[in-house]
Design a protein around this motif. Structure first.
Motif, PDB file in Angstrom:
ATOM      1  N   LEU A  57       1.008  -1.154  -0.048  1.00  0.00           N
ATOM      2  CA  LEU A  57       0.092   0.099   0.052  1.00  0.00           C
ATOM      3  C   LEU A  57       0.987   1.230  -0.079  1.00  0.00           C
ATOM      4  O   LEU A  57       1.668   1.444   0.952  1.00  0.00           O
ATOM      5  CB  LEU A  57      -0.755   0.145   1.286  1.00  0.00           C
ATOM      6  CG  LEU A  57      -1.949   1.311   1.335  1.00  0.00           C
ATOM      7  CD1 LEU A  57      -2.865   0.876   0.249  1.00  0.00           C
ATOM      8  CD2 LEU A  57      -2.547   1.190   2.544  1.00  0.00           C
ATOM      9  N   ASP A  58       0.812   2.071  -1.055  1.00  0.00           N
ATOM     10  CA  ASP A  58       1.898   3.333  -1.168  1.00  0.00           C
ATOM     11  C   ASP A  58       1.474   4.272  -0.168  1.00  0.00           C
ATOM     12  O   ASP A  58       0.463   4.410   0.198  1.00  0.00           O
ATOM     13  CB  ASP A  58       1.833   3.787  -2.725  1.00  0.00           C
ATOM     14  CG  ASP A  58       0.361   4.249  -3.159  1.00  0.00           C
ATOM     15  OD1 ASP A  58       0.439   5.353  -2.795  1.00  0.00           O
ATOM     16  OD2 ASP A  58      -0.108   3.650  -3.960  1.00  0.00           O
ATOM     17  N   GLY A  59       2.173   5.461  -0.041  1.00  0.00           N
ATOM     18  CA  GLY A  59       2.028   6.213   0.899  1.00  0.00           C
ATOM     19  C   GLY A  59       0.860   7.063   0.700  1.00  0.00           C
ATOM     20  O   GLY A  59       0.158   7.680   1.650  1.00  0.00           O
ATOM     21  N   LEU A  60       0.577   7.369  -0.697  1.00  0.00           N
ATOM     22  CA  LEU A  60      -0.569   8.062  -1.169  1.00  0.00           C
ATOM     23  C   LEU A  60      -1.920   7.428  -0.509  1.00  0.00           C
ATOM     24  O   LEU A  60      -2.775   8.308  -0.088  1.00  0.00           O
ATOM     25  CB  LEU A  60      -0.473   8.407  -2.523  1.00  0.00           C
ATOM     26  CG  LEU A  60       0.495   9.387  -2.877  1.00  0.00           C
ATOM     27  CD1 LEU A  60       0.609   9.624  -4.283  1.00  0.00           C
ATOM     28  CD2 LEU A  60       0.596  10.464  -2.269  1.00  0.00           C
ATOM     29  N   ALA A  61      -1.993   6.134  -1.034  1.00  0.00           N
ATOM     30  CA  ALA A  61      -3.127   5.408  -0.768  1.00  0.00           C
ATOM     31  C   ALA A  61      -3.353   5.312   0.722  1.00  0.00           C
ATOM     32  O   ALA A  61      -4.692   5.479   1.369  1.00  0.00           O
ATOM     33  CB  ALA A  61      -3.181   4.203  -1.263  1.00  0.00           C
ATOM     34  N   ALA A  62      -2.321   5.013   1.625  1.00  0.00           N
ATOM     35  CA  ALA A  62      -2.584   5.142   3.060  1.00  0.00           C
ATOM     36  C   ALA A  62      -2.727   6.393   3.718  1.00  0.00           C
ATOM     37  O   ALA A  62      -3.703   6.483   4.521  1.00  0.00           O
ATOM     38  CB  ALA A  62      -1.080   4.683   3.669  1.00  0.00           C
ATOM     39  N   THR A  63      -2.335   7.534   2.982  1.00  0.00           N
ATOM     40  CA  THR A  63      -2.787   8.868   3.495  1.00  0.00           C
ATOM     41  C   THR A  63      -4.193   8.986   3.419  1.00  0.00           C
ATOM     42  O   THR A  63      -4.777   9.649   4.098  1.00  0.00           O
ATOM     43  CB  THR A  63      -1.722   9.754   2.951  1.00  0.00           C
ATOM     44  OG1 THR A  63      -0.417   9.819   3.197  1.00  0.00           O
ATOM     45  CG2 THR A  63      -2.352  11.330   3.268  1.00  0.00           C
TER      46      THR A  63
END
Length: 218
Positions: A57-63
């Motif tokens: 899960l990349d940082g943008l999706a996690a954010t």
């Protein structure tokens, strides 16, 4: 005590940041390279230092998952990036991040940043804000009225526009001939009325609502 979750898949980065933060008496750290969203929901940290590029899960999706959850409304996300003008920085701010840090930032700046974000400030220097605004200007679409914009006073709309063109509270105070505290109060009230998480989101709303237009950049 400030609770920080460090989400980065690079072991050396995690270890270095954790050692620095753990050495501070007012900061405690949890670190993980994969399960950021689950840990945020479990630990409820004050802020998350989130790598933009991570596996699974990349940082943008996690954010987006964190800032989109009403139960996590008090959690602030700061993106970690290798380069200041990373192509994903624009999308990170739009996704709800309160700011970003380059990974080779000075230790003192990292500590200042963590404390500033927890205090409610967006981690965007005036120079960085103006670069982000230039990006908004380049990508601007037809304005969409922001919910709550009609509730703002004339002064609050004026202050929001000045935030939108990248002015700090001190610069706004000088422009309007008021005290910095008064300027900060106007910014805070505007954020509350619009439901903006922080100053970074207020910049987004200023452009998307059409209150600030691309040609205003100086």
């Amino acid at each position: 005590m400030i609770r920080v979750l460090l989400a980065d898949d690079q072991l050396l980065v995690r270890a270095g940041f954790r050692a620095l933060l753990d050495a501070q008496p007012d900061i405690e750290v949890a670190a993980d390279g994969e399960e950021a969203v689950r840990l945020v929901r479990e630990l409820r940290p004050d802020t998350v230092l989130m790598d933009i590029r991570m596996p699974r899960l990349d940082g943008l999706a996690a954010t987006r998952a964190i800032t989109g959850d009403p139960a996590l409304n008090e959690v602030r996300v700061v993106m970690l990036t290798t380069f200041e003008l990373d192509e994903y920085v624009f999308e990170a701010i739009r996704s709800g991040a309160s700011g970003f840090l380059v990974k080779d930032t000075e230790p003192e700046e990292l500590l200042r940043a963590v404390r500033a974000v927890v205090a409610g400030d967006a981690l965007l220097s005036p120079g960085v804000t103006r670069r982000l605004i230039a990006e908004f200007a380049a990508r601007s679409k037809e304005p969409v009225a922001a919910a709550g914009l009609s509730e703002l006073t004339e002064r609050e709309r004026e202050v929001m526009a000045l935030v939108g063109i990248g002015l700090s509270n001190e610069e706004i105070a000088r422009r309007l001939v008021v005290s910095p505290l008064t300027a900060k109060t106007h910014v805070s009230r505007t954020m509350v009325k619009l439901g903006a998480r922080d100053r970074a989101q207020l910049v987004v709303l200023a452009y998307e609502s059409g209150l600030v237009r691309p040609g205003w950049l100086g």
